[in-house]
Scaffold this active site. Structure first.
Site, PDB file in Angstrom:
ATOM      1  N   GLY A  37      36.946  36.892  34.452  1.00  0.00           N
ATOM      2  CA  GLY A  37      38.048  36.198  35.387  1.00  0.00           C
ATOM      3  C   GLY A  37      37.310  35.027  35.868  1.00  0.00           C
ATOM      4  N   HIS A  38      36.229  35.227  36.363  1.00  0.00           N
ATOM      5  CA  HIS A  38      35.258  34.081  36.819  1.00  0.00           C
ATOM      6  C   HIS A  38      35.093  33.034  35.954  1.00  0.00           C
ATOM      7  CE1 HIS A  38      33.945  37.456  39.465  1.00  0.00           C
ATOM      8  NE2 HIS A  38      34.249  36.583  40.534  1.00  0.00           N
ATOM      9  N   GLY A 148      41.349  31.789  41.740  1.00  0.00           N
ATOM     10  CA  GLY A 148      42.359  32.656  40.601  1.00  0.00           C
ATOM     11  C   GLY A 148      43.710  33.026  41.436  1.00  0.00           C
ATOM     12  N   ASP A 151      44.052  36.420  43.158  1.00  0.00           N
ATOM     13  CA  ASP A 151      44.122  36.458  44.626  1.00  0.00           C
ATOM     14  C   ASP A 151      45.324  35.447  45.027  1.00  0.00           C
ATOM     15  OD1 ASP A 151      41.790  38.278  45.524  1.00  0.00           O
ATOM     16  OD2 ASP A 151      41.142  37.195  43.796  1.00  0.00           O
ATOM     17  N   GLN A 154      45.355  34.519  48.692  1.00  0.00           N
ATOM     18  CA  GLN A 154      44.453  33.689  49.004  1.00  0.00           C
ATOM     19  C   GLN A 154      44.449  32.288  48.456  1.00  0.00           C
ATOM     20  OE1 GLN A 154      40.132  35.027  48.411  1.00  0.00           O
ATOM     21  NE2 GLN A 154      40.096  33.606  46.794  1.00  0.00           N
ATOM     22  N   VAL A 177      43.174  36.792  34.439  1.00  0.00           N
ATOM     23  CA  VAL A 177      42.316  37.368  33.444  1.00  0.00           C
ATOM     24  C   VAL A 177      42.618  38.850  33.384  1.00  0.00           C
ATOM     25  CG1 VAL A 177      40.537  37.485  31.780  1.00  0.00           C
ATOM     26  CG2 VAL A 177      40.865  35.469  33.065  1.00  0.00           C
ATOM     27  N   SER A 186      38.107  42.531  37.880  1.00  0.00           N
ATOM     28  CA  SER A 186      37.759  42.778  39.068  1.00  0.00           C
ATOM     29  C   SER A 186      36.643  43.141  39.298  1.00  0.00           C
ATOM     30  CB  SER A 186      38.766  43.385  40.135  1.00  0.00           C
ATOM     31  OG  SER A 186      38.250  43.590  41.559  1.00  0.00           O
ATOM     32  N   SER A 187      35.529  42.549  40.285  1.00  0.00           N
ATOM     33  CA  SER A 187      34.278  43.015  40.402  1.00  0.00           C
ATOM     34  C   SER A 187      34.327  44.344  40.882  1.00  0.00           C
ATOM     35  CB  SER A 187      33.412  42.204  41.388  1.00  0.00           C
ATOM     36  OG  SER A 187      33.381  41.029  41.066  1.00  0.00           O
TER      37      SER A 187
END
Ligand code: AMP
Length: 288
Positions: A37-38, A148, A151, A154, A177, A186-187
């Site tokens: 995702g990052h 992203g 969120d 956000q 993603v 997600s982490s």
């Protein structure tokens, strides 16, 4: 290794002073434990900017539960290795005393957009996010910054902050993603047991069910929510925090789909709180 790791504000300011006037600087702000995702944000920044800065900072003031902050995955060395082949120029990884040498008395707070969804469930969360993002913008002064759609609230809040405060940065939103089975990366997924990981897929299935209903012409938010909840009920151990149909721009709850919207969900799977969302729009009318 070609990525440079900088730990102090002084160092990154000095470094960027020589870069900014001749290159477009892109910023990807993260809390580390990097995943694909990052990587999507970094790829986009790499394509659009001459110089890419990834920030890694687990920002205590955006956590409304201290246990969540303490348990948040941290893996700086691995993250730096992850960034290198992606063509990142600088990883900025300040420690807490660098970012907050004394507890901060100054906050950036976006009202209204933060009244619902995660803003309501996590008091103080967005104030912590906007404060640290504003600090990072002041430190790095990027031309472009990447966030992203995972969120989505956000992203809306940061867009509003930048508009309201005339911050000279272009905010770029990047699509979510997902794993092949639909789970948004997600982490926090690292915290899931095997069984929880399986259960977590219900979130995306629920969002998809609602989107399908919207595609078939359903435009009442209440009915879309019922449709998603019927799917969520397939996993009774997944505890719903919120499920809302909101307008895509400002993430405010709506009653009827009349334009671009999102269905946003937050739920607890075991001890882990996950969020997800999906874009929906009113079905094209069949016409005559
Ligand atoms: P985090 O490290 O969780 O604070 O996330 C840093 C940035 O990566 C935020 O802008 C997130 O929205 C974005 N991000 C995290 N997960 C995903 C994902 N699955 N797809 C797209 N962007 C993501």
């Amino acid at each position: 290794m070609s990525v440079t790791v900088l730990r102090t504000i002084r160092e990154i300011r000095d470094h960027l002073a020589n870069v900014r006037h001749k290159a477009t600087v892109g910023c990807v702000a993260t809390m580390g434990a990097l995943h694909e995702g990052h990587a999507a944000l970094i790829h986009r920044a790499r394509r659009e900017c001459d110089f890419v800065v990834v920030t890694i900072f687990v920002n205590r003031i955006q956590f409304n539960q201290s246990a969540d902050f303490e348990c948040y995955p941290r893996s700086l060395e691995r993250d730096v290795d992850y960034c290198d082949p992606l063509g990142v120029d600088i990883v900025f990884a300040p420690d807490e005393t660098e970012m907050y040498p004394t507890p901060t008395d100054t906050h950036v707070e976006v009202s209204r957009l933060t009244d619902h969804l995660c803003g309501a469930s996590r008091p103080g969360h967005f104030r912590g996010v906007t404060t640290v993002v504003m600090k990072l913008f002041e430190i790095i002064q990027p031309h472009r910054a990447y966030f992203g759609e995972k969120d989505a609230q956000q992203l809306a809040v940061i867009r509003r902050m930048v508009r309201d405060l005339n911050v000279p940065v272009t905010i770029v939103g990047v699509p979510i993603v997902r794993e092949p089975d639909g789970l948004a990366l997600s982490s926090r997924n690292q915290h899931l047991s095997q069984e929880e990981r399986r259960m977590a897929t219900v979130l995306y299935r629920a969002l998809e069910a609602a989107r399908t209903a919207a595609g078939e012409g359903e435009c009442r938010a209440g009915t879309l929510k019922k449709t998603a909840k019927a799917t969520l009920a397939e996993e009774p151990d997944v505890r719903l925090d919120y499920l809302e149909v909101v307008d895509a721009d400002e993430m405010q709850p709506i009653e009827t789909l009349t334009g671009p919207a999102r269905i946003a969900v937050a739920a607890w799977v075991g001890e882990t709180r996950l969020i997800d969302n999906i874009a929906v729009s009113p079905a094209e009318s069949g016409g005559e």
